[in-house]
Scaffold this active site. Structure first.
Site, PDB file in Angstrom:
ATOM      1  N   SER A   1     -22.691  17.553  -8.021  1.00  0.00           N
ATOM      2  CA  SER A   1     -23.846  17.594  -8.124  1.00  0.00           C
ATOM      3  C   SER A   1     -24.597  16.831  -9.357  1.00  0.00           C
ATOM      4  CB  SER A   1     -24.428  18.998  -8.087  1.00  0.00           C
ATOM      5  OG  SER A   1     -25.877  19.327  -8.038  1.00  0.00           O
TER       6      SER A   1
ATOM      7  N   TYR B   1     -23.858  27.760 -10.391  1.00  0.00           N
ATOM      8  CA  TYR B   1     -23.773  26.532  -9.413  1.00  0.00           C
ATOM      9  C   TYR B   1     -23.419  25.384 -10.405  1.00  0.00           C
ATOM     10  CZ  TYR B   1     -24.789  22.953  -6.144  1.00  0.00           C
ATOM     11  OH  TYR B   1     -25.066  21.942  -5.286  1.00  0.00           O
TER      12      TYR B   1
HETATM   13  P1  NDP Z   1     -25.239  22.880   3.734  1.00  0.00           P
HETATM   14  O1  NDP Z   1     -25.628  24.341   3.530  1.00  0.00           O
HETATM   15  O2  NDP Z   1     -25.973  22.051   4.642  1.00  0.00           O
HETATM   16  O3  NDP Z   1     -23.767  22.775   4.121  1.00  0.00           O
HETATM   17  C1  NDP Z   1     -22.704  23.632   3.636  1.00  0.00           C
HETATM   18  C2  NDP Z   1     -21.474  23.308   4.333  1.00  0.00           C
HETATM   19  O4  NDP Z   1     -20.330  23.887   3.464  1.00  0.00           O
HETATM   20  C3  NDP Z   1     -21.595  24.103   5.649  1.00  0.00           C
HETATM   21  O5  NDP Z   1     -20.905  23.230   6.706  1.00  0.00           O
HETATM   22  C4  NDP Z   1     -20.722  25.022   5.597  1.00  0.00           C
HETATM   23  O6  NDP Z   1     -20.111  25.847   6.767  1.00  0.00           O
HETATM   24  C5  NDP Z   1     -19.913  24.979   4.552  1.00  0.00           C
HETATM   25  N1  NDP Z   1     -19.158  26.020   3.651  1.00  0.00           N
HETATM   26  C6  NDP Z   1     -19.994  26.959   3.111  1.00  0.00           C
HETATM   27  N2  NDP Z   1     -19.209  27.946   2.675  1.00  0.00           N
HETATM   28  C7  NDP Z   1     -18.203  27.744   3.080  1.00  0.00           C
HETATM   29  C8  NDP Z   1     -16.632  28.342   2.736  1.00  0.00           C
HETATM   30  N3  NDP Z   1     -16.552  29.483   1.898  1.00  0.00           N
HETATM   31  N4  NDP Z   1     -15.667  27.693   3.165  1.00  0.00           N
HETATM   32  C9  NDP Z   1     -15.804  26.494   4.010  1.00  0.00           C
HETATM   33  N5  NDP Z   1     -16.930  26.057   4.274  1.00  0.00           N
HETATM   34  C10 NDP Z   1     -18.231  26.598   3.878  1.00  0.00           C
HETATM   35  O7  NDP Z   1     -25.078  22.024   2.193  1.00  0.00           O
HETATM   36  P2  NDP Z   1     -25.457  20.758   1.877  1.00  0.00           P
HETATM   37  O8  NDP Z   1     -24.708  19.892   3.011  1.00  0.00           O
HETATM   38  O9  NDP Z   1     -26.598  20.459   1.305  1.00  0.00           O
HETATM   39  O10 NDP Z   1     -23.976  20.571   0.598  1.00  0.00           O
HETATM   40  C11 NDP Z   1     -22.819  20.258   0.775  1.00  0.00           C
HETATM   41  C12 NDP Z   1     -22.404  19.930  -0.386  1.00  0.00           C
HETATM   42  O11 NDP Z   1     -23.323  18.867  -1.248  1.00  0.00           O
HETATM   43  C13 NDP Z   1     -22.222  21.022  -1.353  1.00  0.00           C
HETATM   44  O12 NDP Z   1     -20.956  21.082  -2.031  1.00  0.00           O
HETATM   45  C14 NDP Z   1     -23.255  21.087  -2.124  1.00  0.00           C
HETATM   46  O13 NDP Z   1     -23.036  21.820  -3.319  1.00  0.00           O
HETATM   47  C15 NDP Z   1     -23.509  19.570  -2.659  1.00  0.00           C
HETATM   48  N6  NDP Z   1     -25.030  19.231  -3.006  1.00  0.00           N
HETATM   49  C16 NDP Z   1     -25.838  19.389  -1.969  1.00  0.00           C
HETATM   50  C17 NDP Z   1     -27.299  18.876  -2.691  1.00  0.00           C
HETATM   51  C18 NDP Z   1     -28.436  19.287  -1.809  1.00  0.00           C
HETATM   52  O14 NDP Z   1     -29.308  18.928  -2.416  1.00  0.00           O
HETATM   53  N7  NDP Z   1     -28.377  19.209  -0.530  1.00  0.00           N
HETATM   54  C19 NDP Z   1     -27.384  18.546  -4.076  1.00  0.00           C
HETATM   55  C20 NDP Z   1     -26.432  18.285  -4.904  1.00  0.00           C
HETATM   56  C21 NDP Z   1     -24.906  18.793  -4.172  1.00  0.00           C
HETATM   57  P3  NDP Z   1     -20.919  26.890   7.919  1.00  0.00           P
HETATM   58  O15 NDP Z   1     -22.382  26.372   7.831  1.00  0.00           O
HETATM   59  O16 NDP Z   1     -20.143  26.649   9.110  1.00  0.00           O
HETATM   60  O17 NDP Z   1     -20.736  28.064   7.122  1.00  0.00           O
END
Ligand code: NDP
Length: 245
Positions: free
Chosen positions: A140, A154
């Site tokens: 990020s 984070y």
């Molecule tokens: P979402 O919340 O939309 O999706 C997160 C995903 O991670 C879901 O599929 C969720 O699964 C899964 N997840 C959460 N906790 C766990 C866990 N303990 N074990 C396994 N899977 C898990 O987030 P984003 O798509 O926005 O984020 C994806 C990545 O991008 C992250 O690493 C985030 O930090 C990074 N990011 C996002 C930004 C943004 O603005 N959106 C900016 C910068 C980085 P489920 O729903 O099935 O629980």
């Protein structure tokens, strides 16, 4: 033969967008979710319609036994692993550093850092004997910006991911494995609502140099480029996909 890609956190947001694009680009997919099986099934259905063989796996990346179990299923189903999109991640509620609890710190580091490292370890164990592979760690821009008064914990996990990316890439470059981090900026996904700030991306997007938030599809296109042979001399670096932020 279609290459095989593992995507953690493929049930929503960036992971789901990567899965749909990877299927269209010719990958078979191992897709993990934590709490949202319906989300994962919808993504898998789209991927199958694009021609991909898919395996859906429930795995909390904070649980080392779940990571072992997921790789055991990948081994028996596909017998190889060509790419990992190490994407699963969480953010906490907005808080000052002085309000961060030990439980919260343990949880976010367990998921965002230790989980990501263990998932990458499993990938390397499969890619090294193959002599080829690509790992994309989702970082990020928070790693650079620090996220003061929002979620410094984070941001610190993502700083760890950038450092891990450089170190791992140096270790495995001689083995034919490329390792990159991709740092999204403000991206329209549900993660902001989960962190107690619905609409955060749209609200803050206007203050970025490009004047808008990004989409999960824009991240997916950059990830798939890093995974492709077009990026064959790229390793060890963090690519910002952040509209200039
Ligand atoms: P979402 O919340 O939309 O999706 C997160 C995903 O991670 C879901 O599929 C969720 O699964 C899964 N997840 C959460 N906790 C766990 C866990 N303990 N074990 C396994 N899977 C898990 O987030 P984003 O798509 O926005 O984020 C994806 C990545 O991008 C992250 O690493 C985030 O930090 C990074 N990011 C996002 C930004 C943004 O603005 N959106 C900016 C910068 C980085 P489920 O729903 O099935 O629980």
């Amino acid at each position: 033969m279609r290459p095989v890609c593992l995507i953690t956190g493929a049930s929503a947001g960036i992971g789901a967008a990567c899965a749909r694009l990877a299927a269209r680009r010719g990958y078979d997919l191992a897709l993990t979710y934590n709490t949202d099986p319906k989300g994962a099934q919808a993504v898998a259905q789209d991927a199958q319609e694009a021609g991909a063989k898919t395996l859906i796996l429930q795995a909390d990346v904070a649980d080392p036994a779940a990571i072992d179990a997921l790789y055991a299923r990948i081994d028996t189903t596909f017998g190889r692993l060509d790419a990992l999109i190490n994407n699963a991640g969480i953010v906490g509620q907005t808080a000052r550093v002085t309000d961060l609890t030990h439980d919260r710190l343990r949880q976010i580091f367990d998921v965002n850092v230790i989980g990501a490292i263990l998932v990458a370890q499993g990938a390397v164990n499969r890619m090294e004997p193959q002599g080829t592979g690509v790992i994309i760690n989702i970082s990020s821009v928070a790693a650079r910006l620090g996220s003061a008064n929002q979620y410094v914990d984070y941001a610190a996990t993502k700083g760890a991911i950038d450092t891990f990316t450089k170190g791992l890439s140096d270790e495995v470059a001689p083995k034919g494995i490329r390792v990159m981090a991709l740092a999204p900026g403000l991206i329209e996904t549900d993660i902001h609502e989960k962190g107690g700030e619905p609409g955060r991306a749209a609200r803050l997007g206007g203050s970025t140099p490009m004047g808008r938030a990004g989409t999960a599809d824009e991240i997916a296109h950059a990830v798939l480029w890093l995974m492709s042979d077009e990026a064959s001399y790229v390793t060890g670096s963090t690519l910002n996909v952040s509209g200039g932020r």
